[in-house]
Design an enzyme around this catalytic site. Structure first.
Site, PDB file in Angstrom:
ATOM      1  N   LYS C  79       3.679  -3.578  -7.712  1.00 11.52           N
ATOM      2  CA  LYS C  79       3.258  -3.295  -6.336  1.00 11.52           C
ATOM      3  C   LYS C  79       4.155  -2.205  -5.756  1.00 11.52           C
ATOM      4  O   LYS C  79       5.368  -2.209  -5.982  1.00 11.52           O
ATOM      5  CB  LYS C  79       3.351  -4.585  -5.516  1.00 11.52           C
ATOM      6  CG  LYS C  79       2.763  -4.508  -4.108  1.00 11.52           C
ATOM      7  CD  LYS C  79       2.859  -5.876  -3.415  1.00 11.52           C
ATOM      8  CE  LYS C  79       2.307  -5.866  -2.000  1.00 11.52           C
ATOM      9  NZ  LYS C  79       2.414  -7.182  -1.345  1.00 11.52           N
ATOM     10  N   SER C 154      -1.714  -8.631   0.855  1.00 13.65           N
ATOM     11  CA  SER C 154      -1.491  -7.206   0.701  1.00 13.65           C
ATOM     12  C   SER C 154      -1.362  -6.747  -0.752  1.00 13.65           C
ATOM     13  O   SER C 154      -1.462  -5.558  -1.013  1.00 13.65           O
ATOM     14  CB  SER C 154      -0.229  -6.795   1.450  1.00 13.65           C
ATOM     15  OG  SER C 154       0.898  -7.437   0.884  1.00 13.65           O
ATOM     16  N   SER C 178       0.461 -12.951   0.576  1.00  8.87           N
ATOM     17  CA  SER C 178       0.089 -11.653   0.013  1.00  8.87           C
ATOM     18  C   SER C 178      -0.049 -11.604  -1.501  1.00  8.87           C
ATOM     19  O   SER C 178      -0.558 -10.621  -2.039  1.00  8.87           O
ATOM     20  CB  SER C 178       1.077 -10.570   0.453  1.00  8.87           C
ATOM     21  OG  SER C 178       0.740 -10.107   1.737  1.00  8.87           O
TER      22      SER C 178
END
Lengths: 104, 491, 487
Positions: C79, C154, C178
């Site tokens: 990420k 996210s 997330s």
């Protein structure tokens, strides 16, 4: 008591957070913030007088490291991301009167 | 005129701790390096970095707290103090807000011979900011400032006094005593000119009859003054300014004021309304700092003898208060003294020599007691020769000067300069007889009752021996021979 | 040979044994990214040369050394709020455009050491603030199951990359769900470890007291493999826990008699009927395999969203102050310092980030701290205590992950508060610091549904073991999107 924010309050907070905000954006932002604040005001209903806050969720104490010097970054690495660099330092535009800072 | 106000002063002193590495990362704290050569992702405030405490910084802070009679908390915590400024990389300073490392201390200073206790409210640990170099001329298309982050993250303690000080003089005394105490702990360079010790003064006036909390009085905060002398001047100016203002019916506002060295005045540093809204909150990246009682005790045991105890010890050894104070306030001088007196038992003799001749010579050479060309062991050698009567006081002075010049040791100089005292009675007797024979008139004067004539004769003996005769011995031998061989009677 | 369909465990074993080369594995992964990422948009940066270099390193190791690598030749996506030395790191924000970190996050360093091949950086909602990956400054990510829908967020890029079988493993970060919510939306396994189990050093902070890095994978075994590599204490993170992070990882657990708590506050009718039905079915299967379903109560759940957002926004406002245009990232304006600060931040941050900074700044400002931040941290204590009490009665808790199935792009953008409210089932684990994991348990109308598991603090190993049983018991054969099968 949680109160709703006025335009001036939002301007004050925007200045604190160093976010430029146009007058045209203000009403929408103000409205959104107040909607969220209104929602979170539900917490007022809870009596927490005798409750300790959870500042750290797993109870541990701060570890301490030995006082040993390790190599710093080469200055060109430290400065590589600088938007503007001069004389091996980060350049910033002039600081106007009252742009406080806090000499420590 | 009777002052209509009490002066209320509190001092906030920042002291950089002399750790090898920074408070939250392993960069060096060495002063004076090229800009931004002592930085890493942590002290540059890069995305993703986290702080890890330096154990030595905490140990040094605890020692300062213990030396200042504070209560060291076994649990304290760190908080973020938030404001934007280019010298503060994360836009927050990791400091301690409502649970500082230590509280409730005190320092005792002497004012006009009387002891005065000044309470210390708290001592906390925090990180220093970087340095800004403001450009005098325009750089490219705009004037601005250059940021050097070498100092960012250097450990600091802030020592906050209670508002117990009542005059500028007292403020200076407090600072002097504080610096003296800290100097014994070896925790900081304490150099105001390099910024390793910094002082802010809060000054307010309390009208007669005011019964409220002094904290609620409007006050000036004089920031970042660069010497004790200027702290004193700044406070004096503020007292004057505020009392004039009050007498003229004006109002004092709470504000930050700078000090201008040239004019001796303070001036308002207007700051925007939100500048003081620091939005403190507990630092989530650092769990509470928990110190074991045994660890705190360990730091206590590591404390050196502190100035108050030293003063008592010096007085017990017969050192007068003034000399004692000179020794105590210069930690290097006291170290010198300690070492010298461990080798030569006569403490007063050591003190006299140190504070007169040695002090004069190291000053002339631009040295200090720590860097003296004549270290304490060498002075001790010299004083031993003096105490043994091998050399006279005058010779000792001469030898000391030579020691400073050449770096040679006293016994060697005595040899090479041929300066040792003649203590052999028969050798002196021979010289005495020569002198008596060569000065019959003076001998007659002496025999006729002029006791002063003896001094002249002693002088002649000293002259003939080029000062090497031990004067007391010359004196005694002269009298003895005058009695035995010239029939003089003891006056 | 389609190594893109393989599990990480199988790839690592094959590379270790020299059956296939890391180079073949990484080429297959890069080819699949090349083929599908134009549609999915999972990546912000694909690191072809770096990944191939890493593969060559693995391939050139002496066999004995290669055999020690737990992730030998396994492609991993990271990420983009986790810093990497040799790739850009942007947190999907304009304000960090062009930023190159001079260091690797601890988790990244551990991945490299384990023989993993980092193929690139995945998309996210800017600074991890959002649950749809639409709030990326660069482009949205789409759900591989239905490209008109969001992948969640996210960590939407990481979840989508795993679901689309571009990589078998990805790192995500979880502040209020997330990792887990996008895992549920994309039909993959996602785990948020106990707070402190995985080092945060190098994770771009959103809310420091809630953030945790965790694995996304297609199987629980793979998630465990990645967890084992990244977990453990770290001298660079003062909040990283000492002690054995692998505790309980190899413990045998049985569904027989396992007490599964079902908090009644999580099973209301606010949840999509289709999700309720898939979850109910999964729970039935677990019960018929010997587990005991026990109703429990977490009474302060209705306050969780308020508590979460106050804490998260306050901390975020502080953590994001460092993006000031001085030392890195973009700079704008510049008449004077104040103008530079305000213009840089106004132009560099997106609307949602600014909203949260403003609310967080307000919550900490003079006169409001007690009413907002401190109050929220006290309610957090109550929420923690709810879990402490529940875990006296049950071994583990199971709940739906989200109230809704993946929604369409653009559908929820207008109302931030509505968006916040959909995090209700996931934020509590972060507030309580407990480990939590999502396993896919079914499909409704062609969209995946995940079951969320929560365990007591530090029971990460046990949680993984239970989740693996769940995976076996509630055997679904998800029809993996974009072609392919699991092997």
């Amino acid at each position: 008591m949680i109160m709703s924010l006025s335009d001036d309050d939002v301007r004050y907070v925007a200045r604190l957070a160093r976010l430029k905000m146009g007058n045209d954006e203000l009403p929408t932002i103000c409205q959104t913030l107040n909607r969220v604040l209104e929602y979170v005001s539900q917490l007022e209903a809870l009596d927490t007088a005798a409750i300790k806050p959870t500042m750290h969720v797993i109870p541990v104490s701060a570890p301490m490291r030995d006082d040993r010097v390790r190599a710093s970054l080469p200055p060109q690495e430290a400065l590589r991301n600088g938007p503007r660099v001069a004389a091996q330092m980060f350049f910033v535009p002039q600081i106007m009167d009252g742009e406080g800072g806090q000499p420590t | 005129m009777m002052p209509a106000f009490d002066v209320i002063i509190g001092l906030e002193v920042h002291v950089e701790l002399n750790t090898a590495s920074k408070l939250f990362c392993s960069c060096s704290t060495q002063f004076g390096a090229d800009p931004n050569t002592e930085t890493c992702p942590v002290c540059l405030g890069m995305p993703g970095v986290l702080p890890v405490l330096n154990r030595t910084a905490i140990a040094l802070a605890v020692r300062a707290a213990l030396a200042l009679d504070c209560q060291v908390h076994t649990i304290s915590k760190f908080d973020r103090k938030q404001y934007f400024y280019p010298d503060l990389p994360k836009a927050y300073q990791i400091s301690q807000f409502d649970q500082p490392l230590a509280e409730h201390g005190a320092l005792t200073m002497t004012e006009d011979g009387a002891a005065r206790r000044i309470r210390i409210r708290r001592i906390h640990v925090e990180e220093d900011a970087g340095k800004l170099n403001h450009l005098g001329e325009r750089l490219g298309d705009a004037s601005g400032s250059l940021v050097d982050l070498n100092r960012a993250g250097v450990p600091l303690i802030e020592i906050v006094s209670e508002p117990d000080l009542r005059s500028a003089d007292q403020a200076r005394l407090y600072l002097t005593e504080l610096k003296t105490i800290l100097s014994y702990l070896d925790i900081s360079d304490l150099r105001m000119e390099e910024g390793s010790m910094r002082c802010d003064a809060n000054v307010s006036l309390r009208p007669a009859g005011y019964t409220g909390d002094v904290e609620d009085l409007p006050r000036s905060e004089i920031k970042n003054v660069n010497s004790f002398r200027n702290v004193q001047r700044g406070i004096e100016y503020e007292i004057e300014r505020q009392s004039n203002l009050l007498r003229q019916g004006g109002r004092i506002v709470r504000e930050t004021r700078g000090f201008d060295d040239a004019s001796g005045r303070t001036y308002s540093q207007r700051s925007k309304e939100e500048a003081h809204d620091y939005r403190y909150f507990p630092e989530p990246d650092l769990p509470p700092l928990v110190l074991a009682e045994t660890w705190i005790d360990q730091q206590k045991r590591a404390l050196p003898v502190l100035p108050d105890a030293i003063r008592q010890m010096l007085r017990a050894q017969g050192i007068p208060a003034r000399e004692a104070e000179v020794l105590v306030q210069d930690r290097a001088a006291f170290g010198y003294w300690q070492e010298a007196t461990s080798l030569v038992a006569d403490a007063r003799l050591v003190t006299n020599w140190m504070l007169s001749d040695v002090a004069r010579l190291i000053n002339a050479a631009g040295q200090g007691f720590a860097s003296s060309a004549v270290p304490p062991a060498r002075l001790a050698e010299l004083l031993k020769l003096l105490l043994a009567g091998t050399i006279s006081g005058r010779m000792a002075k001469e030898i000391l000067e030579k020691m400073f010049e050449t770096g040679e040791r006293a016994p060697d100089l005595v040899q090479s300069l041929g300066l040792s005292q003649i203590t052999d009675q028969s050798a002196i007797a021979a010289v005495v007889r020569e002198v008596l024979q060569g000065n019959p008139g003076v001998v007659q004067d002496y025999l006729g009752g002029k006791s002063k004539a003896l001094a002249f004769l002693v002088g002649q003996v000293m002259k003939r021996t080029r000062g090497q005769a031990k004067p007391e011995l010359a004196n005694a031998v002269l009298k003895e021979i005058l009695e035995a061989e010239y029939g003089a009677t003891t006056p | 040979m389609t190594t893109t369909d393989w599990t990480a465990g199988r790839i690592a074993a094959a590379v270790r044994d020299g059956e296939i080369s890391a180079r073949e594995v990484v080429d297959a992964a890069l080819a699949r990214i090349e083929r599908y990422d134009g549609d999915v948009g999972a990546f912000l940066h694909v690191e072809q040369s770096g990944a191939r270099r890493a593969a060559a390193t693995v391939d050139n190791l002496p066999a004995a050394q290669r055999r020690t690598l737990p992730l030998a030749g396994v492609p991993v996506a990271v990420k983009d709020n986790v810093v990497t030395r040799d790739m850009p790191t942007t947190a999907a924000s304009r304000i960090l455009e062009g930023f190159r970190a001079p260091f690797d996050a601890t988790v990244v360093a551990r991945l490299r050491q384990a023989g993993a091949l980092i193929v690139g950086k995945t998309n996210l909602d800017e600074f991890a603030m959002g649950s749809s990956t639409e709030h990326s400054a660069f482009h949205p990510t789409r759900n591989p199951w239905d490209l008109t829908r969001v992948p969640g967020g996210s960590s939407g890029g990481s979840a989508a990359a795993v679901a689309a079988r571009m990589v078998p493993l990805a790192l995500g970060s979880d502040t209020g769900g997330s990792i887990r919510q996008p895992a549920a939306y994309c039909g993959v396994v996602g785990m948020k470890p106990t707070y402190g189990r995985v080092s945060r050093f190098g994770l771009i902070a959103f809310a420091s007291s809630l953030d945790q890095i965790g694995p996304l994978a297609r199987t629980v075994a793979d998630a465990r493999l990645l967890y084992r590599v990244i977990a453990g204490s770290d001298p660079c993170d003062s909040t990283a826990l000492e002690g054995d992070a692998g505790e309980g990882l190899d413990e045998a657990v049985s569904l027989n008699g396992l007490r599964i708590g079902l908090p009644r506050e999580y099973f209301g009718d606010g949840t999509d009927r289709r999700i309720r039905s898939v979850v109910a079915h999964a729970l039935d299967r677990l019960e018929s395999s010997g587990a005991r379903l026990v109703e429990v109560s977490l009474p302060h759940t209705p306050y969780a969203i308020s508590t979460y957002y106050l804490i998260a926004m306050a901390e975020a406002s502080s953590n994001l102050s460092r993006y000031d245009g001085v030392r890195y990232g973009m700079r704008a304006g510049g008449r004077d310092l104040l103008d530079m600060y305000e213009t840089t931040r106004a132009e560099g941050f997106g609307a949602e980030v600014k909203r949260r900074i403003l609310l967080g700044t307000h919550a900490l400002s003079a006169g409001y701290y007690d009413a907002y931040y401190l109050k929220a941290q006290k309610v957090r204590t109550l929420i923690r205590q709810d879990f402490d009490t529940a875990f006296l009665e049950v071994d583990v808790i199971a709940t739906p992950t989200t109230p809704d199935l993946p929604f369409r792009l653009g559908e929820r953008e207008t109302d931030p508060l509505q968006m916040y409210l959909s995090d209700i089932f996931t934020v509590t684990s972060n507030l309580a610091g407990i480990p939590s994991l999502v396993v896919p348990v079914g499909v409704a109308d062609g969209l995946p549904v995940g079951l969320q598991w929560m365990a007591p603090p530090l029971a990460d190993g046990r949680l993984l073991a239970i989740a693996e049983l769940c995976e076996k018991t509630v055997a679904i054969e998800p029809n993996w999107p974009l072609g392919g099968t699991m092997s």
